[in-house]
Design an enzyme around this catalytic site. Structure first.
Site, PDB file in Angstrom:
ATOM      1  N   HIS A 185      34.844  26.694  40.010  1.00  0.00           N
ATOM      2  CA  HIS A 185      36.007  27.615  39.994  1.00  0.00           C
ATOM      3  C   HIS A 185      36.123  28.321  38.642  1.00  0.00           C
ATOM      4  CE1 HIS A 185      39.945  28.232  42.371  1.00  0.00           C
ATOM      5  NE2 HIS A 185      39.740  29.263  41.579  1.00  0.00           N
TER       6      HIS A 185
ATOM      7  N   GLU B  82      38.336  20.623  46.258  1.00  0.00           N
ATOM      8  CA  GLU B  82      38.019  20.602  44.827  1.00  0.00           C
ATOM      9  C   GLU B  82      39.124  19.951  43.989  1.00  0.00           C
ATOM     10  OE1 GLU B  82      37.495  24.796  44.052  1.00  0.00           O
ATOM     11  OE2 GLU B  82      39.601  25.082  43.558  1.00  0.00           O
TER      12      GLU B  82
ATOM     13  N   ASP C 280      31.898  29.199  44.335  1.00  0.00           N
ATOM     14  CA  ASP C 280      32.651  28.943  43.112  1.00  0.00           C
ATOM     15  C   ASP C 280      33.871  28.081  43.430  1.00  0.00           C
ATOM     16  OD1 ASP C 280      33.108  29.340  40.292  1.00  0.00           O
ATOM     17  OD2 ASP C 280      34.819  30.577  40.868  1.00  0.00           O
TER      18      ASP C 280
ATOM     19  N   ARG D  39      38.632  31.137  48.161  1.00  0.00           N
ATOM     20  CA  ARG D  39      39.212  29.803  48.305  1.00  0.00           C
ATOM     21  C   ARG D  39      38.305  28.959  49.194  1.00  0.00           C
ATOM     22  NH1 ARG D  39      41.458  30.600  44.394  1.00  0.00           N
ATOM     23  NH2 ARG D  39      43.681  30.535  43.886  1.00  0.00           N
TER      24      ARG D  39
HETATM   25  P1  NAD Z   1      44.452  40.874  46.635  1.00  0.00           P
HETATM   26  O1  NAD Z   1      45.741  40.449  47.249  1.00  0.00           O
HETATM   27  O2  NAD Z   1      44.459  42.035  45.706  1.00  0.00           O
HETATM   28  O3  NAD Z   1      43.375  41.172  47.779  1.00  0.00           O
HETATM   29  C1  NAD Z   1      43.183  40.338  48.870  1.00  0.00           C
HETATM   30  C2  NAD Z   1      42.862  41.211  50.070  1.00  0.00           C
HETATM   31  O4  NAD Z   1      42.584  40.361  51.183  1.00  0.00           O
HETATM   32  C3  NAD Z   1      44.024  42.113  50.482  1.00  0.00           C
HETATM   33  O5  NAD Z   1      43.569  43.449  50.565  1.00  0.00           O
HETATM   34  C4  NAD Z   1      44.455  41.563  51.834  1.00  0.00           C
HETATM   35  O6  NAD Z   1      44.941  42.567  52.712  1.00  0.00           O
HETATM   36  C5  NAD Z   1      43.172  40.948  52.340  1.00  0.00           C
HETATM   37  N1  NAD Z   1      43.359  39.922  53.364  1.00  0.00           N
HETATM   38  C6  NAD Z   1      44.351  39.013  53.501  1.00  0.00           C
HETATM   39  N2  NAD Z   1      44.147  38.241  54.576  1.00  0.00           N
HETATM   40  C7  NAD Z   1      43.001  38.671  55.136  1.00  0.00           C
HETATM   41  C8  NAD Z   1      42.267  38.283  56.278  1.00  0.00           C
HETATM   42  N3  NAD Z   1      42.670  37.275  57.059  1.00  0.00           N
HETATM   43  N4  NAD Z   1      41.136  38.955  56.570  1.00  0.00           N
HETATM   44  C9  NAD Z   1      40.715  39.981  55.795  1.00  0.00           C
HETATM   45  N5  NAD Z   1      41.367  40.398  54.700  1.00  0.00           N
HETATM   46  C10 NAD Z   1      42.494  39.749  54.375  1.00  0.00           C
HETATM   47  O7  NAD Z   1      43.882  39.563  45.921  1.00  0.00           O
HETATM   48  P2  NAD Z   1      42.755  39.520  44.804  1.00  0.00           P
HETATM   49  O8  NAD Z   1      43.399  39.579  43.462  1.00  0.00           O
HETATM   50  O9  NAD Z   1      41.690  40.473  45.138  1.00  0.00           O
HETATM   51  O10 NAD Z   1      42.242  38.017  45.001  1.00  0.00           O
HETATM   52  C11 NAD Z   1      41.565  37.628  46.180  1.00  0.00           C
HETATM   53  C12 NAD Z   1      41.376  36.130  46.194  1.00  0.00           C
HETATM   54  O11 NAD Z   1      40.454  35.734  45.192  1.00  0.00           O
HETATM   55  C13 NAD Z   1      42.642  35.342  45.792  1.00  0.00           C
HETATM   56  O12 NAD Z   1      43.519  35.205  46.884  1.00  0.00           O
HETATM   57  C14 NAD Z   1      42.072  34.023  45.369  1.00  0.00           C
HETATM   58  O13 NAD Z   1      41.954  33.202  46.501  1.00  0.00           O
HETATM   59  C15 NAD Z   1      40.675  34.376  44.869  1.00  0.00           C
HETATM   60  N6  NAD Z   1      40.539  34.185  43.422  1.00  0.00           N
HETATM   61  C16 NAD Z   1      39.534  33.387  42.978  1.00  0.00           C
HETATM   62  C17 NAD Z   1      39.358  33.184  41.606  1.00  0.00           C
HETATM   63  C18 NAD Z   1      38.225  32.353  41.060  1.00  0.00           C
HETATM   64  O14 NAD Z   1      38.190  32.069  39.864  1.00  0.00           O
HETATM   65  N7  NAD Z   1      37.258  31.947  41.870  1.00  0.00           N
HETATM   66  C19 NAD Z   1      40.243  33.782  40.707  1.00  0.00           C
HETATM   67  C20 NAD Z   1      41.248  34.604  41.211  1.00  0.00           C
HETATM   68  C21 NAD Z   1      41.396  34.808  42.570  1.00  0.00           C
END
Ligand code: NAD
Length: 316
Positions: A282, A250, A245, A221
């Site tokens: 994105h 955005e 990305d 994000r």
């Molecule tokens: P997920 O919930 O499976 O994993 C996120 C991890 O981050 C978890 O293990 C959590 O414990 C950890 N976390 C939370 N807060 C934290 C902090 N302050 N410090 C360190 N670790 C922390 O989520 P995911 O499916 O792996 O997705 C991760 C992120 O990717 C989403 O939240 C979203 O923002 C982003 N995303 C981006 C796109 C894209 O197209 N660019 C698409 C999907 C998701």
């Protein structure tokens, strides 16, 4: 959408409009909404939906920070998300984006375009195997990124997550805090959600604690990174380059065609024009399988809330 509509005998209509106080009236006469939008969805959208008797907005993404969850709950509107639709798609993109930067792809493409085929130190790169990678947020996506770097390339992979999971310890050596994880890493790849704790966590101070010349990848994000601080850190050589990305503001741009229109966001313009920032709109998630899972996931959730009053993916 059309296939699902036929298969379930449910009338589905599509609109390119975002849900805003001005457009929410378009939902009149429908039983539910599925939506994909990056900009904020603010009151009086939720009170209007309550008035229209619409109990659900099924967001077709994992993130749902664009919703005012309190206002939604106050107006009995259930928000659902699609928590896992293809973590592989985002993980593969994050590694690809890092590869582009590490292998100096932009510069090599430019040189080839001008028929310069020489070998010079400015385009000499590194083998990923010789690098140390820090994965920040080792969840569905981060664990896959770690696995690719560690077992695909043979790189050293460290990571930081607020929760350490046994099953990922074969991919990543967990560090006790973010600072320790990033301090010697050649590539830092961010994969945590945006939370109240990590807004602009990647800022001037943190960039100064990173290894000089490191590469930063953010496919999580935009608001996790202070963009202005990042540009400044790249310009003074502390950070070598970055693949973004996501961008913190955005909302107005994604996913829209701005061709021929004037962009007034100075920071965004700097990103777009910066030779050491590889920006993508994105699109890390944007693969066939992800879109299919998102469309079906959103429609199924909306239908289930309409039929049963709830759904396992409700976030409020
Ligand atoms: P997920 O919930 O499976 O994993 C996120 C991890 O981050 C978890 O293990 C959590 O414990 C950890 N976390 C939370 N807060 C934290 C902090 N302050 N410090 C360190 N670790 C922390 O989520 P995911 O499916 O792996 O997705 C991760 C992120 O990717 C989403 O939240 C979203 O923002 C982003 N995303 C981006 C796109 C894209 O197209 N660019 C698409 C999907 C998701």
């Amino acid at each position: 959408m059309e296939q699902w509509s036929k298969a379930h005998s449910i009338h589905v209509e599509m609109t390119p409009e975002y849900i805003t106080p001005e457009t929410v009236h378009l939902a009149e006469g429908f039983d539910g909404i599925t939506n994909m939008q990056a900009s904020d969805i603010v009151e009086p959208v939720y009170s209007k939906l309550k008035e229209l008797g619409i109990p659900v907005i099924a967001q077709r993404s994992a993130g749902y920070e664009m919703y005012d969850i309190k206002a939604a709950s106050d107006n009995d509107v259930i928000i659902t998300n699609v928590p896992s639709y293809s973590p592989e798609s985002i993980a593969e993109f994050a590694v690809y984006a890092a590869m582009r930067l590490i292998r100096n792809s932009d510069e090599i493409d430019q040189r080839v375009a001008s028929q310069n085929f020489t070998w010079e130190p400015s385009i000499r790169s590194h083998s990923i195997q010789s690098l140390k990678v820090a994965v920040i947020g080792v969840g569905r996506i981060g664990s896959r990124v770690a696995k690719i770097y560690k077992h695909g390339f043979g790189a050293e992979v460290v990571g930081y997550d607020i929760v350490e999971r046994e099953e990922f310890k074969t991919h990543v050596a967990y560090q006790p805090d973010l600072q320790t994880a990033i301090k010697d890493a050649d590539i830092v790849s961010i994969h945590m959600p945006l939370t109240e704790d990590n807004y602009h966590q990647f800022n001037h101070d943190l960039f100064n604690q990173m290894k000089p010349g490191a590469t930063l990848i953010n496919a999580a994000r935009g608001k996790i990174v202070n963009t202005q601080d990042l540009i400044e850190a790249i310009d003074r050589g502390q950070i070598r380059n970055a693949a973004l990305d996501v961008y913190e503001d955005e909302g107005p741009f994604i996913p829209k065609n701005w061709e021929g229109k004037t962009i007034e966001d100075e920071v965004f313009l700097q990103i777009l024009n910066h030779p050491k920032i590889h920006y993508t709109p994105h699109i890390a998630y944007y693969t066939d399988i992800a879109v299919q899972n998102l469309v079906e996931g959103g429609l199924n959730s909306a239908l289930e809330v309409i039929k049963t009053g709830t759904n396992q993916h409700r976030v409020n």
